[in-house]
Scaffold this active site. Sequence first.
Site, PDB file in Angstrom:
ATOM      1  N   GLY A  12      46.607 -84.778 -65.130  1.00 12.26           N
ATOM      2  CA  GLY A  12      45.779 -84.287 -66.241  1.00 12.26           C
ATOM      3  C   GLY A  12      44.735 -85.337 -66.572  1.00 12.26           C
ATOM      4  N   GLY A  14      41.790 -85.859 -68.285  1.00  9.38           N
ATOM      5  CA  GLY A  14      40.798 -85.540 -69.300  1.00  9.38           C
ATOM      6  C   GLY A  14      40.295 -86.832 -69.920  1.00  9.38           C
ATOM      7  N   ALA A  15      40.142 -86.844 -71.248  1.00 14.82           N
ATOM      8  CA  ALA A  15      39.607 -88.025 -71.926  1.00 14.82           C
ATOM      9  C   ALA A  15      40.540 -89.239 -71.749  1.00 14.82           C
ATOM     10  CB  ALA A  15      39.400 -87.711 -73.405  1.00 14.82           C
ATOM     11  N   LYS A 196      52.701 -93.065 -85.442  1.00 12.08           N
ATOM     12  CA  LYS A 196      51.399 -92.560 -84.986  1.00 12.08           C
ATOM     13  C   LYS A 196      51.029 -91.278 -85.729  1.00 12.08           C
ATOM     14  CE  LYS A 196      47.793 -92.704 -82.314  1.00 12.08           C
ATOM     15  NZ  LYS A 196      47.424 -91.642 -81.457  1.00 12.08           N
ATOM     16  N   GLU A 278      47.724 -78.620 -80.491  1.00 11.38           N
ATOM     17  CA  GLU A 278      49.026 -79.299 -80.300  1.00 11.38           C
ATOM     18  C   GLU A 278      49.863 -79.212 -81.587  1.00 11.38           C
ATOM     19  OE1 GLU A 278      47.232 -83.144 -78.813  1.00 11.38           O
ATOM     20  OE2 GLU A 278      48.751 -82.855 -77.252  1.00 11.38           O
TER      21      GLU A 278
HETATM   22  N1  NDP Z   1      41.275 -88.145 -77.072  1.00 10.55           N
HETATM   23  C1  NDP Z   1      41.768 -89.134 -77.809  1.00 10.55           C
HETATM   24  O1  NDP Z   1      41.007 -89.987 -78.313  1.00 10.55           O
HETATM   25  C2  NDP Z   1      43.235 -89.273 -78.035  1.00 10.55           C
HETATM   26  C3  NDP Z   1      44.144 -88.343 -77.531  1.00 10.55           C
HETATM   27  N2  NDP Z   1      45.490 -88.560 -77.704  1.00 10.55           N
HETATM   28  C4  NDP Z   1      46.454 -87.624 -77.127  1.00 10.55           C
HETATM   29  O2  NDP Z   1      46.366 -87.721 -75.709  1.00 10.55           O
HETATM   30  C5  NDP Z   1      46.719 -86.481 -75.086  1.00 10.55           C
HETATM   31  C6  NDP Z   1      45.583 -86.068 -74.153  1.00 10.55           C
HETATM   32  O3  NDP Z   1      44.428 -85.814 -74.950  1.00 10.55           O
HETATM   33  P1  NDP Z   1      42.953 -85.757 -74.366  1.00 10.55           P
HETATM   34  O4  NDP Z   1      42.791 -86.715 -73.260  1.00 10.55           O
HETATM   35  O5  NDP Z   1      42.057 -85.843 -75.528  1.00 10.55           O
HETATM   36  O6  NDP Z   1      42.920 -84.268 -73.763  1.00 10.55           O
HETATM   37  P2  NDP Z   1      41.841 -83.587 -72.807  1.00 10.55           P
HETATM   38  O7  NDP Z   1      41.785 -82.155 -73.199  1.00 10.55           O
HETATM   39  O8  NDP Z   1      40.577 -84.356 -72.802  1.00 10.55           O
HETATM   40  O9  NDP Z   1      42.490 -83.730 -71.370  1.00 10.55           O
HETATM   41  C7  NDP Z   1      43.582 -82.975 -70.906  1.00 10.55           C
HETATM   42  C8  NDP Z   1      43.423 -82.852 -69.410  1.00 10.55           C
HETATM   43  O10 NDP Z   1      44.600 -82.288 -68.841  1.00 10.55           O
HETATM   44  C9  NDP Z   1      44.180 -81.385 -67.828  1.00 10.55           C
HETATM   45  N3  NDP Z   1      45.215 -80.434 -67.487  1.00 10.55           N
HETATM   46  C10 NDP Z   1      45.916 -79.614 -68.307  1.00 10.55           C
HETATM   47  N4  NDP Z   1      46.758 -78.859 -67.611  1.00 10.55           N
HETATM   48  C11 NDP Z   1      46.564 -79.176 -66.299  1.00 10.55           C
HETATM   49  C12 NDP Z   1      47.120 -78.714 -65.080  1.00 10.55           C
HETATM   50  N5  NDP Z   1      48.051 -77.745 -65.059  1.00 10.55           N
HETATM   51  N6  NDP Z   1      46.689 -79.261 -63.930  1.00 10.55           N
HETATM   52  C13 NDP Z   1      45.753 -80.227 -63.934  1.00 10.55           C
HETATM   53  N7  NDP Z   1      45.181 -80.713 -65.058  1.00 10.55           N
HETATM   54  C14 NDP Z   1      45.586 -80.178 -66.221  1.00 10.55           C
HETATM   55  C15 NDP Z   1      42.970 -80.706 -68.446  1.00 10.55           C
HETATM   56  O11 NDP Z   1      42.230 -80.012 -67.456  1.00 10.55           O
HETATM   57  P3  NDP Z   1      41.259 -78.770 -67.825  1.00 10.55           P
HETATM   58  O12 NDP Z   1      39.902 -79.354 -67.974  1.00 10.55           O
HETATM   59  O13 NDP Z   1      41.341 -77.855 -66.674  1.00 10.55           O
HETATM   60  O14 NDP Z   1      41.773 -78.158 -69.086  1.00 10.55           O
HETATM   61  C16 NDP Z   1      42.252 -81.925 -68.993  1.00 10.55           C
HETATM   62  O15 NDP Z   1      41.492 -82.559 -68.012  1.00 10.55           O
HETATM   63  C17 NDP Z   1      46.977 -85.512 -76.247  1.00 10.55           C
HETATM   64  O16 NDP Z   1      48.355 -85.462 -76.529  1.00 10.55           O
HETATM   65  C18 NDP Z   1      46.219 -86.145 -77.441  1.00 10.55           C
HETATM   66  O17 NDP Z   1      46.755 -85.780 -78.681  1.00 10.55           O
HETATM   67  C19 NDP Z   1      45.964 -89.687 -78.300  1.00 10.55           C
HETATM   68  C20 NDP Z   1      45.109 -90.621 -78.824  1.00 10.55           C
HETATM   69  C21 NDP Z   1      43.696 -90.469 -78.784  1.00 10.55           C
HETATM   70  C1  KPL Z   2      44.139 -92.847 -84.579  1.00  8.27           C
HETATM   71  C2  KPL Z   2      43.234 -92.656 -83.413  1.00  8.27           C
HETATM   72  C3  KPL Z   2      41.930 -92.070 -83.798  1.00  8.27           C
HETATM   73  C4  KPL Z   2      42.875 -94.024 -82.934  1.00  8.27           C
HETATM   74  O1  KPL Z   2      43.948 -94.848 -83.009  1.00  8.27           O
HETATM   75  C5  KPL Z   2      43.962 -91.890 -82.355  1.00  8.27           C
HETATM   76  O2  KPL Z   2      44.666 -92.514 -81.629  1.00  8.27           O
HETATM   77  C6  KPL Z   2      43.985 -90.422 -82.202  1.00  8.27           C
HETATM   78  O3  KPL Z   2      42.959 -89.743 -82.241  1.00  8.27           O
HETATM   79  O4  KPL Z   2      45.080 -89.896 -81.945  1.00  8.27           O
END
Ligand code: NDP
Ligand code: KPL
Length: 327
Positions: A12, A14-15, A196, A278
């Site tokens: 996965g 993503g970000a 968190k 989520e």
């Molecule tokens: N963004 C942030 O700043 C923060 C995020 N988090 C946590 O981190 C976790 C990830 O968040 P984030 O990175 O923002 O999420 P994103 O939506 O940016 O990324 C999720 C990724 O997973 C991929 N994915 C999902 N299902 C599949 C699959 N079956 N096969 C392949 N790829 C798949 C998605 O692909 P597709 O493009 O196809 O959907 C996407 O690229 C979450 O739990 C979030 O709460 C925690 C702290 C900070």
């Molecule tokens: C609290 C924050 C913004 C940075 O620590 C984060 O981790 C989140 O978006 O889940």
Amino acid sequence: MNTSNPRIGVIGTGAIGGFYGLMLARAGFEVHLLLRSEFEAVQRNGLQVDSAVHGSMQMNIAAYADAADMPACDWLLVGAKTTSNAELAPLIATVAAPQAKVVLLQNGLGVEEQLRPLLPDHLHLLGGLCFICVNREAPGVIRHQSLGAVNLGYHSGPAVDQAQRQAIVEAGAALFHAAGIDSQAMTDLAQARWQKLVWNVPYNGLSVLLRASTTPLMADTDSRALIQALMAEVVQGARACGHELPQGYAEHLFAVTQKMPDYWPSMYHDFTQQRPLELAAIYAEPLARAQAAGCELPKIQALYQALAFIDRQVASRGKPAPTTTPL
Ligand SMILES: NC(=O)C1=CN([C@@H]2O[C@H](COP(=O)(O)OP(=O)(O)OC[C@H]3O[C@@H](n4cnc5c(N)ncnc54)[C@H](OP(=O)(O)O)[C@@H]3O)[C@@H](O)[C@H]2O)C=CC1
Ligand SMILES: CC(C)(CO)C(=O)C(=O)O
């Protein structure tokens, strides 16, 4: 397993997965990325992170659309949303080397407990709490606004005792350190997950409900008061479940957020992209655990009910027209 140069898979990308995957690849680790919608863009152009901390970085990293094509990996960083975990379990098992370490880089509570029965017993399962502001800006392009730490804790698996569990967590933290990322090896993952939530419960949900990012949420008297009340309820829920959070932790997070650049939490991006929110991990599970311990959290409950309505509307109607777009 290869201890000197472990192979790292990102499930996965993503970000979160993309940011840490690129930082680890940039530090010289062998990294393999599993993607879905952004596979072609990343295969064609590589992965790009525009970071306010590290500058603009672009790298070609091995990318896959099918987990079956990936080599066996020693560390698997799961960067998908918690809502995808059940469908990802067979993919994780496919890519895992024997005794691989699977790290859930996700927010929320109960995520390891949900995934554990779906994974083979021989895999170690860890949780990773990411303190970072990142989002996807375009296919294969990630914006990193601030922070970056990942704190790791052991959940379950073949480790025989606490010393072995801690050694594994420290090895994970060392990988991130080698990539220039702050990382702590934690002894109590459950406590860290509650901690968190003190941030995610108020800001994630309110950003969707009020269509507001952190700066306006902090500037308005009523939303400030609501944030503080929600934070206080998380602290209360954690206490009821046996986790006494550090004194002044909510106030600390409030102050940290005031210093952060204006930020749209990841749940807001899910809302604007019509992806599932989520809610189970960030709201339903903590509410259920607190309630089982005899503790009602009425403000969190109300926020959850409102968000659940929005989530169902999006799922049943398709695209709502968001009134605001992320900055
Ligand atoms: N963004 C942030 O700043 C923060 C995020 N988090 C946590 O981190 C976790 C990830 O968040 P984030 O990175 O923002 O999420 P994103 O939506 O940016 O990324 C999720 C990724 O997973 C991929 N994915 C999902 N299902 C599949 C699959 N079956 N096969 C392949 N790829 C798949 C998605 O692909 P597709 O493009 O196809 O959907 C996407 O690229 C979450 O739990 C979030 O709460 C925690 C702290 C900070
Ligand atoms: C609290 C924050 C913004 C940075 O620590 C984060 O981790 C989140 O978006 O889940």
